[in-house]
Design a protein around this motif. Structure first.
Motif, PDB file in Angstrom:
ATOM      1  N   GLN A  32       0.135  -1.645  -0.224  1.00 54.00           N
ATOM      2  CA  GLN A  32      -0.368   0.099   0.169  1.00 54.00           C
ATOM      3  C   GLN A  32       1.175   1.422   0.051  1.00 54.00           C
ATOM      4  OE1 GLN A  32      -3.923  -0.181  -0.140  1.00 54.00           O
ATOM      5  NE2 GLN A  32      -2.835  -2.305  -0.302  1.00 54.00           N
ATOM      6  N   ASN A  33       1.576   1.554   0.211  1.00 50.48           N
ATOM      7  CA  ASN A  33       2.802   2.525  -0.309  1.00 50.48           C
ATOM      8  C   ASN A  33       4.180   1.619  -0.389  1.00 50.48           C
ATOM      9  OD1 ASN A  33       5.097   1.638   1.775  1.00 50.48           O
ATOM     10  ND2 ASN A  33       2.861   1.671   3.017  1.00 50.48           N
ATOM     11  N   MET A  34       5.242   2.948  -1.380  1.00 55.42           N
ATOM     12  CA  MET A  34       5.841   2.102  -1.837  1.00 55.42           C
ATOM     13  C   MET A  34       7.621   2.395  -1.313  1.00 55.42           C
ATOM     14  SD  MET A  34       8.083   2.904  -4.830  1.00 55.42           S
ATOM     15  CE  MET A  34       6.899   3.932  -5.625  1.00 55.42           C
ATOM     16  N   GLU A  35       7.487   2.138   0.333  1.00 62.88           N
ATOM     17  CA  GLU A  35       8.206   1.972   1.147  1.00 62.88           C
ATOM     18  C   GLU A  35       7.832  -0.112   1.051  1.00 62.88           C
ATOM     19  OE1 GLU A  35      10.414   2.246   5.431  1.00 62.88           O
ATOM     20  OE2 GLU A  35       8.724   3.116   5.009  1.00 62.88           O
ATOM     21  N   GLU A  36       7.173  -0.219   1.642  1.00 65.17           N
ATOM     22  CA  GLU A  36       6.587  -1.602   1.655  1.00 65.17           C
ATOM     23  C   GLU A  36       7.131  -2.143  -0.163  1.00 65.17           C
ATOM     24  OE1 GLU A  36       2.609  -4.143   2.559  1.00 65.17           O
ATOM     25  OE2 GLU A  36       2.282  -2.438   2.835  1.00 65.17           O
ATOM     26  N   LEU A  37       6.584  -1.885  -1.085  1.00 66.27           N
ATOM     27  CA  LEU A  37       6.188  -1.763  -2.788  1.00 66.27           C
ATOM     28  C   LEU A  37       8.413  -2.071  -2.781  1.00 66.27           C
ATOM     29  CD1 LEU A  37       5.135  -2.861  -5.349  1.00 66.27           C
ATOM     30  CD2 LEU A  37       5.320  -0.402  -5.389  1.00 66.27           C
ATOM     31  N   LEU A  38       8.917  -1.748  -2.730  1.00 63.83           N
ATOM     32  CA  LEU A  38      10.192  -1.966  -2.793  1.00 63.83           C
ATOM     33  C   LEU A  38      10.994  -2.938  -1.689  1.00 63.83           C
ATOM     34  CD1 LEU A  38      11.321   1.752  -3.496  1.00 63.83           C
ATOM     35  CD2 LEU A  38      11.480   0.525  -5.224  1.00 63.83           C
ATOM     36  N   LYS A  39      10.261  -3.304  -0.837  1.00 61.63           N
ATOM     37  CA  LYS A  39      10.942  -4.275   0.401  1.00 61.63           C
ATOM     38  C   LYS A  39      10.597  -5.463  -0.528  1.00 61.63           C
ATOM     39  CE  LYS A  39      12.143  -6.288   4.388  1.00 61.63           C
ATOM     40  NZ  LYS A  39      11.765  -7.374   4.061  1.00 61.63           N
ATOM     41  N   LYS A  40       9.381  -5.678  -0.971  1.00 64.74           N
ATOM     42  CA  LYS A  40       8.701  -6.942  -1.359  1.00 64.74           C
ATOM     43  C   LYS A  40      10.117  -7.181  -2.973  1.00 64.74           C
ATOM     44  CE  LYS A  40       4.058  -7.194   0.753  1.00 64.74           C
ATOM     45  NZ  LYS A  40       4.373  -8.426   1.423  1.00 64.74           N
ATOM     46  N   MET A  41       9.807  -5.770  -3.310  1.00 68.59           N
ATOM     47  CA  MET A  41      10.536  -6.633  -5.045  1.00 68.59           C
ATOM     48  C   MET A  41      12.061  -6.391  -4.111  1.00 68.59           C
ATOM     49  SD  MET A  41       8.929  -3.543  -6.947  1.00 68.59           S
ATOM     50  CE  MET A  41       9.354  -4.103  -8.716  1.00 68.59           C
ATOM     51  N   ASP A  42      12.554  -6.183  -3.252  1.00 66.52           N
ATOM     52  CA  ASP A  42      13.996  -6.761  -2.982  1.00 66.52           C
ATOM     53  C   ASP A  42      14.051  -8.144  -2.523  1.00 66.52           C
ATOM     54  OD1 ASP A  42      16.671  -6.067  -2.481  1.00 66.52           O
ATOM     55  OD2 ASP A  42      16.182  -6.009  -0.405  1.00 66.52           O
ATOM     56  N   ASP A  43      12.904  -8.561  -1.611  1.00 64.95           N
ATOM     57  CA  ASP A  43      12.845  -9.600  -1.158  1.00 64.95           C
ATOM     58  C   ASP A  43      13.063 -10.927  -2.226  1.00 64.95           C
ATOM     59  OD1 ASP A  43      13.214  -8.887   1.725  1.00 64.95           O
ATOM     60  OD2 ASP A  43      11.058  -8.912   1.378  1.00 64.95           O
ATOM     61  N   ILE A  44      12.081 -10.548  -3.278  1.00 70.15           N
ATOM     62  CA  ILE A  44      11.375 -10.949  -4.500  1.00 70.15           C
ATOM     63  C   ILE A  44      13.444 -11.123  -4.910  1.00 70.15           C
ATOM     64  CG2 ILE A  44      10.790 -11.330  -6.560  1.00 70.15           C
ATOM     65  CD1 ILE A  44       8.108  -9.913  -5.576  1.00 70.15           C
ATOM     66  N   ASP A  45      14.042 -10.656  -5.476  1.00 72.13           N
ATOM     67  CA  ASP A  45      15.290 -10.598  -6.131  1.00 72.13           C
ATOM     68  C   ASP A  45      16.247 -11.519  -5.254  1.00 72.13           C
ATOM     69  OD1 ASP A  45      14.857  -8.816  -8.064  1.00 72.13           O
ATOM     70  OD2 ASP A  45      15.740  -6.816  -7.428  1.00 72.13           O
ATOM     71  N   LYS A  46      16.065 -10.828  -3.877  1.00 68.53           N
ATOM     72  CA  LYS A  46      17.249 -11.686  -3.131  1.00 68.53           C
ATOM     73  C   LYS A  46      17.016 -13.321  -3.054  1.00 68.53           C
ATOM     74  CE  LYS A  46      18.690  -8.117  -0.432  1.00 68.53           C
ATOM     75  NZ  LYS A  46      19.209  -7.453   1.171  1.00 68.53           N
ATOM     76  N   PHE A  47      15.532 -13.497  -3.053  1.00 72.61           N
ATOM     77  CA  PHE A  47      15.151 -15.023  -2.924  1.00 72.61           C
ATOM     78  C   PHE A  47      15.498 -15.890  -4.611  1.00 72.61           C
ATOM     79  CE2 PHE A  47      12.007 -18.982  -3.748  1.00 72.61           C
ATOM     80  CZ  PHE A  47      12.040 -19.949  -2.566  1.00 72.61           C
ATOM     81  N   VAL A  48      15.032 -15.171  -5.487  1.00 70.33           N
ATOM     82  CA  VAL A  48      15.223 -15.677  -6.198  1.00 70.33           C
ATOM     83  C   VAL A  48      17.356 -16.075  -6.911  1.00 70.33           C
ATOM     84  CG1 VAL A  48      14.803 -15.474  -9.135  1.00 70.33           C
ATOM     85  CG2 VAL A  48      13.364 -15.178  -7.347  1.00 70.33           C
ATOM     86  N   VAL A  49      17.481 -15.479  -6.493  1.00 64.88           N
ATOM     87  CA  VAL A  49      19.455 -15.497  -7.118  1.00 64.88           C
ATOM     88  C   VAL A  49      19.509 -15.747  -5.995  1.00 64.88           C
ATOM     89  CG1 VAL A  49      20.726 -14.199  -7.579  1.00 64.88           C
ATOM     90  CG2 VAL A  49      19.028 -13.148  -7.979  1.00 64.88           C
ATOM     91  N   SER A  50      19.465 -16.213  -4.889  1.00 59.84           N
ATOM     92  CA  SER A  50      20.246 -16.876  -3.641  1.00 59.84           C
ATOM     93  C   SER A  50      19.832 -18.668  -4.556  1.00 59.84           C
ATOM     94  CB  SER A  50      19.731 -16.689  -2.540  1.00 59.84           C
ATOM     95  OG  SER A  50      18.048 -16.838  -3.013  1.00 59.84           O
ATOM     96  N   SER A  51      18.326 -18.837  -4.774  1.00 58.68           N
ATOM     97  CA  SER A  51      18.303 -20.388  -4.933  1.00 58.68           C
ATOM     98  C   SER A  51      18.720 -20.111  -6.100  1.00 58.68           C
ATOM     99  CB  SER A  51      16.324 -20.051  -4.913  1.00 58.68           C
ATOM    100  OG  SER A  51      15.428 -19.596  -4.002  1.00 58.68           O
ATOM    101  N   LEU A  52      19.050 -20.359  -7.173  1.00 61.19           N
ATOM    102  CA  LEU A  52      18.482 -20.167  -8.539  1.00 61.19           C
ATOM    103  C   LEU A  52      20.818 -20.179  -8.107  1.00 61.19           C
ATOM    104  CD1 LEU A  52      17.326 -18.163 -10.733  1.00 61.19           C
ATOM    105  CD2 LEU A  52      17.047 -20.671 -10.314  1.00 61.19           C
ATOM    106  N   LYS A  53      20.957 -19.556  -7.293  1.00 62.80           N
ATOM    107  CA  LYS A  53      23.020 -19.952  -7.187  1.00 62.80           C
ATOM    108  C   LYS A  53      22.647 -21.570  -6.843  1.00 62.80           C
ATOM    109  CE  LYS A  53      24.025 -15.263  -6.720  1.00 62.80           C
ATOM    110  NZ  LYS A  53      25.275 -14.813  -5.345  1.00 62.80           N
ATOM    111  N   LYS A  54      22.261 -22.272  -5.292  1.00 60.97           N
ATOM    112  CA  LYS A  54      21.988 -22.704  -5.245  1.00 60.97           C
ATOM    113  C   LYS A  54      22.108 -23.939  -5.721  1.00 60.97           C
ATOM    114  CE  LYS A  54      21.021 -21.549  -0.285  1.00 60.97           C
ATOM    115  NZ  LYS A  54      20.497 -21.355   0.712  1.00 60.97           N
ATOM    116  N   ARG A  55      21.139 -23.890  -6.565  1.00 59.10           N
ATOM    117  CA  ARG A  55      20.278 -25.587  -7.804  1.00 59.10           C
ATOM    118  C   ARG A  55      21.571 -25.210  -8.702  1.00 59.10           C
ATOM    119  NH1 ARG A  55      15.281 -27.349  -6.645  1.00 59.10           N
ATOM    120  NH2 ARG A  55      13.477 -25.640  -5.008  1.00 59.10           N
ATOM    121  N   LEU A  56      22.236 -24.385  -8.909  1.00 62.64           N
ATOM    122  CA  LEU A  56      23.158 -24.696 -10.048  1.00 62.64           C
ATOM    123  C   LEU A  56      24.832 -24.545  -9.971  1.00 62.64           C
ATOM    124  CD1 LEU A  56      21.242 -21.873 -12.923  1.00 62.64           C
ATOM    125  CD2 LEU A  56      21.347 -24.198 -13.004  1.00 62.64           C
ATOM    126  N   ALA A  57      24.928 -24.370  -8.485  1.00 61.93           N
ATOM    127  CA  ALA A  57      26.348 -24.451  -8.034  1.00 61.93           C
ATOM    128  C   ALA A  57      27.280 -25.003  -8.452  1.00 61.93           C
ATOM    129  CB  ALA A  57      26.392 -24.713  -6.823  1.00 61.93           C
TER     130      ALA A  57
END
Length: 265
Positions: A32-57
């Motif tokens: 409902q606000n920009m701060e919350e939106l950016l936080k959730k988008m950052d969480d998505i970025d970190k989760f996707v990259v960390s997950s793929l890194k582990k799977r493709l290590a």
């Protein structure tokens, strides 16, 4: 750098990560606000990259990773000075995902010696995985894809996209208006869809006939560019020149369609 890559392993890894988000789709409240939106988008970025890194290590133990930050203008102007690296557009269409709207994908591209070598785009909602390897064609769920054979603009679907900020020096607003007007005057159906890479994959699959965008948006385009190219599409700028890394516009279509469209300007 290993010469052969395990395409099946890469695709399975991307699919598994995408399906995690599918299981959680619409479960959280819409930001409902920009701060919350950016936080959730950052969480998505970190989760996707960390997950793929582990799977493709095990397959790529020393290959660096870059998050495809579409707001990083300078980084989008030229390839990184590394012989091989991953560019992960963690979730193309993350705003749609967070707003509980369809149109979001997991995109991954492998860059070798400054050129696209492999890319994959996974759409969990449709269970469709598009991928391509340089010189070996483009596929959707392991079935080869090809461009549309349409010749009549009246029956074609053209899509336009735009970035969240003007990252170029080409007077974005002044160019975008006439571009959209030209599409509306020439094509039977004109749409703005959302996830850039998926739209380019749809050109490769014959679902969309022409894609156009003014401004610099390299990270959003990369995975889809290889898929469209390997399916046979022309990869151009909006003035008809060959697209290269750092170009400030993109036009993708079958050769004959692109040439006819350029003649309407």
């Amino acid at each position: 750098m290993q010469q052969e890559i395990n395409v099946k392993k890469i695709n399975q890894s991307v699919k598994k990560v995408g399906d995690i988000f599918l299981n959680e789709y619409k479960q959280d409240a819409i930001p409902q606000n920009m701060e919350e939106l950016l936080k959730k988008m950052d969480d998505i970025d970190k989760f996707v990259v960390s997950s793929l890194k582990k799977r493709l290590a095990s397959e790529f133990p020393s290959t660096p990773w870059i998050i495809g930050d579409e707001f990083d203008t300078d980084a989008q102007r030229k390839p990184a000075e590394m012989p091989e690296y991953w560019i992960c557009d963690s979730m193309d269409g993350a705003i749609q995902y967070l707003q509980h709207i369809p149109g979001w994908t997991i995109n991954l591209a492998l860059i070798r010696n400054g050129k696209l070598h492999f890319s994959v785009i996974y759409d969990p909602l449709s269970d469709e995985l598009f991928w391509a390897k340089d010189g070996e064609g483009a596929f959707m769920n392991d079935k080869k894809i090809t461009l549309s054979n349409k010749t009549d603009f009246a029956s074609m679907i053209a899509v336009f996209e735009y970035g969240h900020q003007d990252k170029s020096t080409n007077n974005l607003i002044q160019k975008t208006g006439p571009t959209i007007t030209n599409l509306l005057e020439n094509f039977g159906v004109v749409r703005n869809f959302g996830p850039h890479g998926l739209q380019l994959a749809y050109v490769g699959a014959g679902r969309i006939d022409l894609f156009i965008q003014e401004d610099l948006d390299t990270y959003n385009w990369l995975a889809g560019i290889l898929i469209a190219k390997e399916a046979g599409a022309e990869i151009l700028t909006t003035n008809g020149n060959s697209w290269h890394w750092g170009s400030e516009s993109l036009l993708i279509a079958k050769k004959e369609t692109a040439q006819r469209y350029l003649q309407t300007n």
